[in-house]
Design a protein around this motif. Structure first.
Motif, PDB file in Angstrom:
ATOM      1  N   THR A 243       0.831  -1.197   0.000  1.00 34.89           N
ATOM      2  CA  THR A 243       0.000   0.000   0.000  1.00 34.89           C
ATOM      3  C   THR A 243       0.868   1.251   0.000  1.00 34.89           C
ATOM      4  OG1 THR A 243      -1.678   1.251   1.226  1.00 34.89           O
ATOM      5  CG2 THR A 243      -0.165  -0.083   2.526  1.00 34.89           C
ATOM      6  N   VAL A 253     -10.927   1.537  -2.956  1.00 32.91           N
ATOM      7  CA  VAL A 253     -10.696   2.079  -1.607  1.00 32.91           C
ATOM      8  C   VAL A 253      -9.785   1.202  -0.769  1.00 32.91           C
ATOM      9  CG1 VAL A 253     -12.884   3.322  -1.592  1.00 32.91           C
ATOM     10  CG2 VAL A 253     -12.800   0.977  -0.716  1.00 32.91           C
ATOM     11  N   ARG A 254      -9.651  -0.067  -1.122  1.00 36.35           N
ATOM     12  CA  ARG A 254      -8.806  -0.970  -0.351  1.00 36.35           C
ATOM     13  C   ARG A 254      -7.336  -0.538  -0.392  1.00 36.35           C
ATOM     14  NH1 ARG A 254     -10.637  -6.533  -3.133  1.00 36.35           N
ATOM     15  NH2 ARG A 254     -10.470  -5.140  -4.953  1.00 36.35           N
ATOM     16  N   ASN A 256      -6.250   2.708  -0.238  1.00 42.46           N
ATOM     17  CA  ASN A 256      -6.129   4.137   0.038  1.00 42.46           C
ATOM     18  C   ASN A 256      -5.548   4.538   1.384  1.00 42.46           C
ATOM     19  OD1 ASN A 256      -6.892   4.969  -2.469  1.00 42.46           O
ATOM     20  ND2 ASN A 256      -9.053   5.215  -1.959  1.00 42.46           N
ATOM     21  N   ASN A 257      -5.395   3.641   2.337  1.00 46.03           N
ATOM     22  CA  ASN A 257      -4.773   4.018   3.605  1.00 46.03           C
ATOM     23  C   ASN A 257      -4.431   2.769   4.400  1.00 46.03           C
ATOM     24  OD1 ASN A 257      -7.177   3.335   5.292  1.00 46.03           O
ATOM     25  ND2 ASN A 257      -8.083   5.075   4.194  1.00 46.03           N
ATOM     26  N   ASP A 259      -5.473   1.811   7.371  1.00 45.30           N
ATOM     27  CA  ASP A 259      -6.608   1.139   8.000  1.00 45.30           C
ATOM     28  C   ASP A 259      -7.333   0.235   7.011  1.00 45.30           C
ATOM     29  OD1 ASP A 259      -6.490   1.997  10.728  1.00 45.30           O
ATOM     30  OD2 ASP A 259      -7.037   3.992  10.047  1.00 45.30           O
ATOM     31  N   GLU A 260      -7.433   0.675   5.753  1.00 42.09           N
ATOM     32  CA  GLU A 260      -8.008  -0.195   4.725  1.00 42.09           C
ATOM     33  C   GLU A 260      -7.108  -1.405   4.502  1.00 42.09           C
ATOM     34  OE1 GLU A 260     -10.805  -0.319   3.189  1.00 42.09           O
ATOM     35  OE2 GLU A 260     -11.698   1.574   3.849  1.00 42.09           O
ATOM     36  N   LYS A 263      -7.776  -3.887   7.260  1.00 44.59           N
ATOM     37  CA  LYS A 263      -9.051  -4.561   6.989  1.00 44.59           C
ATOM     38  C   LYS A 263      -8.884  -5.604   5.891  1.00 44.59           C
ATOM     39  CE  LYS A 263     -13.818  -3.492   5.578  1.00 44.59           C
ATOM     40  NZ  LYS A 263     -14.732  -2.394   5.158  1.00 44.59           N
ATOM     41  N   MET A 264      -8.160  -5.231   4.843  1.00 46.74           N
ATOM     42  CA  MET A 264      -7.905  -6.147   3.727  1.00 46.74           C
ATOM     43  C   MET A 264      -7.198  -7.412   4.222  1.00 46.74           C
ATOM     44  SD  MET A 264      -7.829  -6.767   0.410  1.00 46.74           S
ATOM     45  CE  MET A 264      -6.910  -8.027  -0.523  1.00 46.74           C
TER      46      MET A 264
END
Length: 386
Positions: A243, A253-254, A256-257, A259-260, A263-264
């Motif tokens: 990332t 969106v996965r 983009n930051n 935190d994503e 989550k991924m």
């Protein structure tokens, strides 16, 4: 932008005023890296050679960026001369299903004064290998041209050149003790069908399972669906999600930051994150969330060529760095970081002062005080603005 050279705290002016709070929280060396076969045994701060001994930046005034052909057998074996744990390189799959090592989506050559381009995944292995230096004596390959994102054209000339290579050749010809961080490369601007991704990943896995033997392997990719699929297709080697850490915004969106990215990883059983280093420094609180999620964290980016920036990441809990200046940074890590063999408590938080108490240092390392470390954070904050 020219590559950032290694700097030292003594080279920058002193600040009279700094903030009081310099706490950095860390839970070093969780089991993200060592949770599957053929990976590291913690505690260990990992140094990874970027595209081997470093990427080629042909427009740079720094000759180190043009010393050795990136993503080549020569570059990988040169990196193995230093105490690196892995080399990172980019793998794509040719039209005839052969995994090759090459970073760019397009390959360029010049013929009769005209520059032509082809997509790497739309040519055969034989055509791919016809570019650049040839292994057979007396054979001349097509000229190799590189095009920058802003459209500039450069002849791909380096001091120590080498032929293009396949993934199989890397397994066969590179020092067997050197780990491979295999970046699964896909075009950011192409929408892939799942069957296309699976087909390419299966071609890569076929070579890995046949030739890897006991070599440490890490898979990584910016492509979220490729990360999900390579994890589902095998459970032998760890998968890391790459990332930019929020430095760039994508339609997916996965990506983009941080935190994503967390989550991924959690939704797909991935083992860790590889973030652009600026994204980590701009969002230091995310490091604790990554550790609390039992994920490993590595970083990449030109700021990793600055020894103090690498040291700060070590204190923050980053477990490894991908670097271009392999010799300089491995020496700096050896000088700056001598970890005592003690069992780390899961979830433990430590202040900078407490953390320094756990580190043995050599005379080559500046004796950083909490004030100096706070200044270092400010210095890094200024560096990441450029």
């Amino acid at each position: 932008m020219a590559a950032i050279k290694a700097v030292h705290v003594s080279d920058v002016p002193h600040l009279d005023q700094v903030t009081e709070n310099a706490s950095i929280y860390t839970n070093r060396f969780n089991k993200g890296i060592d949770c599957v076969k053929a990976t590291l045994t913690p505690p260990k701060f990992c140094v990874i050679g970027h595209r081997g001994s470093g990427m080629n930046m042909l427009y740079s005034s720094d000759n180190r960026m043009k010393a050795i052909k990136e993503n080549s057998i020569i570059s990988f074996n040169n990196a193995a001369k230093f105490p690196v744990d892995f080399v990172e390189f980019d793998v794509q799959v040719t039209k005839d299903d052969i995994p090759i090592i090459f970073h760019d989506d397009l390959i360029f050559t010049e013929e009769n004064g005209t520059i032509s381009e082809k997509r790497v995944t739309e040519i055969t292995l034989a055509e791919f290998l016809s570019y650049g230096p040839q292994r057979e004596p007396g054979n001349a390959g097509k000229s190799l041209i590189r095009k920058t994102k802003d459209g500039r054209i450069f002849n791909w000339k380096v001091e120590n050149d080498d032929s293009l290579c396949t993934l199989q050749e890397a397994f066969q010809k590179v020092n067997s003790s050197l780990g491979f961080n295999i970046e699964l490369k896909f075009d950011d601007y192409v929408i892939y069908k799942e069957e296309e991704l699976v087909h390419a990943l299966q071609a890569v896995l076929k070579v890995v399972f046949e030739y890897a033997k006991d070599r440490p392997i890490i898979f990584s990719t910016f492509q979220p669906d490729a990360a999900r699929l390579i994890r589902s297709l095998q459970n032998t080697y760890p998968v890391y999600f790459l990332t930019n850490g929020g430095n760039e915004i994508y339609s997916d969106v996965r990506r983009n930051n941080l935190d994503e990215a967390i989550k991924m990883c959690l939704e797909n059983g991935l083992q860790g994150i590889v973030s652009e280093v600026k994204g980590i420094f701009r969002n230091q609180e995310a490091v604790s969330r990554i550790k609390d999620s039992h994920l490993s964290l590595l970083s990449y980016g030109q700021l990793n060529n600055v020894a103090e920036a690498v040291y700060m990441q070590y204190l923050m809990g980053v477990e490894g760095v991908i670097v271009d200046f392999v010799g300089e940074i491995t020496e700096a890590v050896s000088d700056l970081i001598q970890v005592k063999k003690e069992e780390e408590k899961s979830g433990e938080a430590a202040s900078v002062g407490e953390e320094l108490g756990k580190i043995q240092v050599t005379n080559k390392r500046p004796n950083f005080t909490q004030l100096e470390l706070t200044f270092l954070q400010k210095l890094i904050s200024q560096l990441i603005q450029h």
